[in-house]
Design a protein around this motif. Structure first.
Motif, PDB file in Angstrom:
ATOM      1  N   THR A 117       0.811  -1.219   0.000  1.00 41.22           N
ATOM      2  CA  THR A 117       0.000   0.000   0.000  1.00 41.22           C
ATOM      3  C   THR A 117       0.846   1.272   0.000  1.00 41.22           C
ATOM      4  N   PHE A 118       1.841   1.358   0.873  1.00 35.73           N
ATOM      5  CA  PHE A 118       2.635   2.591   0.928  1.00 35.73           C
ATOM      6  C   PHE A 118       3.413   2.841  -0.367  1.00 35.73           C
ATOM      7  N   PRO A 119       4.180   1.882  -0.899  1.00 33.57           N
ATOM      8  CA  PRO A 119       4.875   2.137  -2.165  1.00 33.57           C
ATOM      9  C   PRO A 119       3.924   2.476  -3.310  1.00 33.57           C
ATOM     10  N   LEU A 120       2.807   1.761  -3.412  1.00 31.03           N
ATOM     11  CA  LEU A 120       1.862   2.019  -4.495  1.00 31.03           C
ATOM     12  C   LEU A 120       1.232   3.396  -4.351  1.00 31.03           C
ATOM     13  N   ALA A 121       0.880   3.776  -3.143  1.00 37.37           N
ATOM     14  CA  ALA A 121       0.284   5.093  -2.926  1.00 37.37           C
ATOM     15  C   ALA A 121       1.261   6.206  -3.296  1.00 37.37           C
ATOM     16  N   CYS A 122       2.526   6.046  -2.963  1.00 36.07           N
ATOM     17  CA  CYS A 122       3.527   7.052  -3.336  1.00 36.07           C
ATOM     18  C   CYS A 122       3.666   7.151  -4.855  1.00 36.07           C
ATOM     19  N   TYR A 123       3.659   6.019  -5.537  1.00 33.31           N
ATOM     20  CA  TYR A 123       3.662   6.044  -7.005  1.00 33.31           C
ATOM     21  C   TYR A 123       2.459   6.819  -7.539  1.00 33.31           C
ATOM     22  N   LEU A 124       1.292   6.573  -6.982  1.00 29.28           N
ATOM     23  CA  LEU A 124       0.084   7.225  -7.477  1.00 29.28           C
ATOM     24  C   LEU A 124       0.130   8.740  -7.286  1.00 29.28           C
ATOM     25  N   LEU A 125       0.915   9.222  -6.339  1.00 32.89           N
ATOM     26  CA  LEU A 125       1.065  10.664  -6.167  1.00 32.89           C
ATOM     27  C   LEU A 125       1.763  11.316  -7.350  1.00 32.89           C
ATOM     28  N   VAL A 126       2.637  10.587  -8.021  1.00 33.74           N
ATOM     29  CA  VAL A 126       3.449  11.180  -9.084  1.00 33.74           C
ATOM     30  C   VAL A 126       3.023  10.743 -10.475  1.00 33.74           C
ATOM     31  N   ALA A 127       2.170   9.729 -10.579  1.00 30.27           N
ATOM     32  CA  ALA A 127       1.882   9.110 -11.874  1.00 30.27           C
ATOM     33  C   ALA A 127       1.179  10.072 -12.828  1.00 30.27           C
ATOM     34  N   GLU A 128       1.649  10.069 -14.054  1.00 27.40           N
ATOM     35  CA  GLU A 128       1.037  10.763 -15.183  1.00 27.40           C
ATOM     36  C   GLU A 128       1.003   9.763 -16.340  1.00 27.40           C
ATOM     37  N   PRO A 129       0.407  10.113 -17.472  1.00 28.57           N
ATOM     38  CA  PRO A 129       0.471   9.185 -18.601  1.00 28.57           C
ATOM     39  C   PRO A 129       1.907   8.738 -18.874  1.00 28.57           C
ATOM     40  N   TYR A 130       2.085   7.440 -19.081  1.00 24.78           N
ATOM     41  CA  TYR A 130       3.369   6.803 -19.341  1.00 24.78           C
ATOM     42  C   TYR A 130       4.253   6.740 -18.098  1.00 24.78           C
ATOM     43  N   SER A 131       3.605   6.678 -16.928  1.00 24.37           N
ATOM     44  CA  SER A 131       4.297   6.360 -15.676  1.00 24.37           C
ATOM     45  C   SER A 131       3.893   4.945 -15.277  1.00 24.37           C
ATOM     46  N   TYR A 132       4.880   4.071 -15.064  1.00 22.63           N
ATOM     47  CA  TYR A 132       4.630   2.654 -14.797  1.00 22.63           C
ATOM     48  C   TYR A 132       5.217   2.271 -13.444  1.00 22.63           C
ATOM     49  N   PHE A 133       4.544   1.348 -12.775  1.00 21.02           N
ATOM     50  CA  PHE A 133       4.918   0.919 -11.428  1.00 21.02           C
ATOM     51  C   PHE A 133       5.582  -0.454 -11.491  1.00 21.02           C
ATOM     52  N   CYS A 134       6.726  -0.586 -10.821  1.00 23.77           N
ATOM     53  CA  CYS A 134       7.442  -1.864 -10.749  1.00 23.77           C
ATOM     54  C   CYS A 134       7.662  -2.192  -9.277  1.00 23.77           C
ATOM     55  N   TYR A 135       7.234  -3.388  -8.860  1.00 24.18           N
ATOM     56  CA  TYR A 135       7.262  -3.747  -7.437  1.00 24.18           C
ATOM     57  C   TYR A 135       7.740  -5.183  -7.309  1.00 24.18           C
ATOM     58  N   THR A 136       9.028  -5.350  -7.066  1.00 21.95           N
ATOM     59  CA  THR A 136       9.622  -6.675  -6.920  1.00 21.95           C
ATOM     60  C   THR A 136      10.716  -6.604  -5.860  1.00 21.95           C
ATOM     61  N   TRP A 137      11.325  -7.761  -5.562  1.00 25.21           N
ATOM     62  CA  TRP A 137      12.431  -7.772  -4.604  1.00 25.21           C
ATOM     63  C   TRP A 137      13.746  -8.191  -5.240  1.00 25.21           C
ATOM     64  N   SER A 138      13.758  -8.478  -6.529  1.00 21.20           N
ATOM     65  CA  SER A 138      15.000  -8.875  -7.180  1.00 21.20           C
ATOM     66  C   SER A 138      14.858  -8.679  -8.684  1.00 21.20           C
ATOM     67  N   TYR A 139      15.980  -8.847  -9.393  1.00 25.07           N
ATOM     68  CA  TYR A 139      15.985  -8.744 -10.850  1.00 25.07           C
ATOM     69  C   TYR A 139      16.335 -10.064 -11.541  1.00 25.07           C
ATOM     70  N   GLN A 140      17.038 -10.945 -10.833  1.00 19.82           N
ATOM     71  CA  GLN A 140      17.599 -12.138 -11.458  1.00 19.82           C
ATOM     72  C   GLN A 140      17.034 -13.414 -10.854  1.00 19.82           C
ATOM     73  N   GLY A 141      16.833 -14.429 -11.718  1.00 13.79           N
ATOM     74  CA  GLY A 141      16.426 -15.745 -11.262  1.00 13.79           C
ATOM     75  C   GLY A 141      14.931 -15.976 -11.371  1.00 13.79           C
ATOM     76  N   ASN A 142      14.487 -17.109 -10.849  1.00 14.30           N
ATOM     77  CA  ASN A 142      13.063 -17.459 -10.896  1.00 14.30           C
ATOM     78  C   ASN A 142      12.257 -16.807  -9.788  1.00 14.30           C
ATOM     79  N   ASP A 143      12.940 -16.236  -8.799  1.00 11.31           N
ATOM     80  CA  ASP A 143      12.240 -15.683  -7.639  1.00 11.31           C
ATOM     81  C   ASP A 143      12.534 -14.189  -7.515  1.00 11.31           C
TER      82      ASP A 143
END
Length: 373
Positions: A296-322
């Motif tokens: 909720t907190f990260p998503l809400a902060c994103y929504l404060l700044v979002a304009e057209p062509y603003s995308y949200f990414c929410y993960t804990w890593s970049y590499q691997g299956n997890d």
């Protein structure tokens, strides 16, 4: 602080905003617009993972090293992944990860790296980072090598554009200790010239996204935004409490960039990442539950700044299956609708209304709520 921030914003934003190639990316306000950024060095994406990516994301960056252990190089793994994603979602835009300053292995292109093109310190020593070396971007041959590789990714491997990582590495504190100011200036000038040449080679319809909107004295982030279609803010916010002043400044900067018409990929974190060994030893289901509870907190902060062509990414890593990419969140399925206006600030509290959601954020208590209508 406020005066300095306004000066930085004025320098950061392009004086003229042109129609951006980023606007070729599908975008709507029906639900939260999301972005994927991942790779698996060991293997190709599974059919189920490809289905998930194609169904849930229209903008995807495939990270360095994807499937290189299976196919022998990043380029081969990337090309196969793009082909499979496009079969499932022809409208998806898939970007090729290409580090702008660090000479990362695992690419076929490394075989063509110019002799003598690695960066040396002012004492003549080879500079290293993460078991890799730096590219000396003051050399035109190195610039051409980088731009040519980026161009091949678009014209031969099927990429819709390039994710340009590590734009601020030459200006950080560690580099300032071992490089002269004149060399740093030459390196950053070379970086900007290299990206300009890449734009010329890939054309205006290809997407160029830089990682970072750095406020370094050389103002590299702002200079590159004159050429690129937008930026990723990699460490925007975490569910784990941090400094409210820094987050408030980030919000103001990102609001201004988003309003300028640039694409933003806004990376948020669930309060942990792959470096947290204790959490990474837990089961995947436990990590999923933690991430769902913290969104909720990260998503809400994103929504404060979002304009057209603003995308949200929410993960804990970049590499691997997890990585956290292949996780479903109820919030991503709820109707959102376009914003009804700008975010409003009162001290450390913010509010913003969308057609189907009302957002509240309190930076003082690091808390937020989203009232889905």
């Amino acid at each position: 602080m406020k005066k300095l921030l306004k000066i930085s914003l004025a320098l950061l934003l392009p004086s003229t905003v042109l129609v951006s190639a980023a606007h070729n990316v599908p975008f709507d306000w029906d639900t939260v617009p999301v972005y994927a950024h991942l790779a698996n060095m060991s293997d190709d994406f599974t059919p189920e993972q490809l289905d998930f990516l194609a169904e849930n994301f229209d903008l995807i960056t495939i990270e360095k090293g994807h499937a290189k252990r299976k196919h022998g190089s990043t380029e081969k793994g990337f090309a196969l992944a793009v082909e499979e994603i496009k079969k499932r979602n022809p409208e998806a835009k898939v970007l090729f990860y290409w580090n702008s300053t660090i000479k990362i292995g695992g690419y076929d292109a490394i075989d063509d790296f110019p002799p003598g093109g690695e960066l040396l310190s002012k004492d003549g020593e080879l500079l290293r980072i993460f078991n890799s070396t730096f590219s000396d971007l003051s050399q035109p041959e190195v610039q051409r090598w980088w731009s040519d590789t980026a161009s091949r990714a678009v014209h031969e491997l099927g990429a819709d554009g390039v994710f340009i990582d590590a734009i601020g590495k030459f200006s950080n504190h560690s580099r300032r200790k071992v490089l002269t100011p004149e060399k740093i200036e030459a390196l950053n000038n070379g970086l900007c010239a290299m990206v300009e040449e890449t734009r010329r080679q890939v054309g205006s319809s290809s997407i160029l996204i830089q990682n970072g909107v750095s406020m370094d004295p050389e103002n590299v982030g702002a200079r590159l935004l004159q050429v690129t279609d937008g930026a990723m803010k990699e460490h925007f916010v975490s569910a784990k409490p941090g400094k409210k002043e820094a987050l408030a400044e980030d919000i103001e900067v990102l609001q201004a960039i988003a309003k300028s018409g640039k694409l933003l990929a806004i990376k948020a974190w669930p309060g942990f990442d792959w470096r947290d060994q204790e959490i990474m030893q837990k089961s995947r289901e436990e990590r999923v539950q933690m991430a769902r509870a913290a969104i909720t907190f990260p998503l809400a902060c994103y929504l404060l700044v979002a304009e057209p062509y603003s995308y949200f990414c929410y993960t804990w890593s970049y590499q691997g299956n997890d990585t956290g990419t292949f996780v479903t969140y109820p919030e991503f399925d709820k109707p959102l609708g376009p914003p009804m206006g700008d975010a409003q600030r009162n001290g450390w509290k913010y509010t913003r209304d969308f057609v189907h959601a009302s957002v509240f954020v309190d930076l003082d208590t690091w808390s937020a709520s989203i009232d889905w209508k």
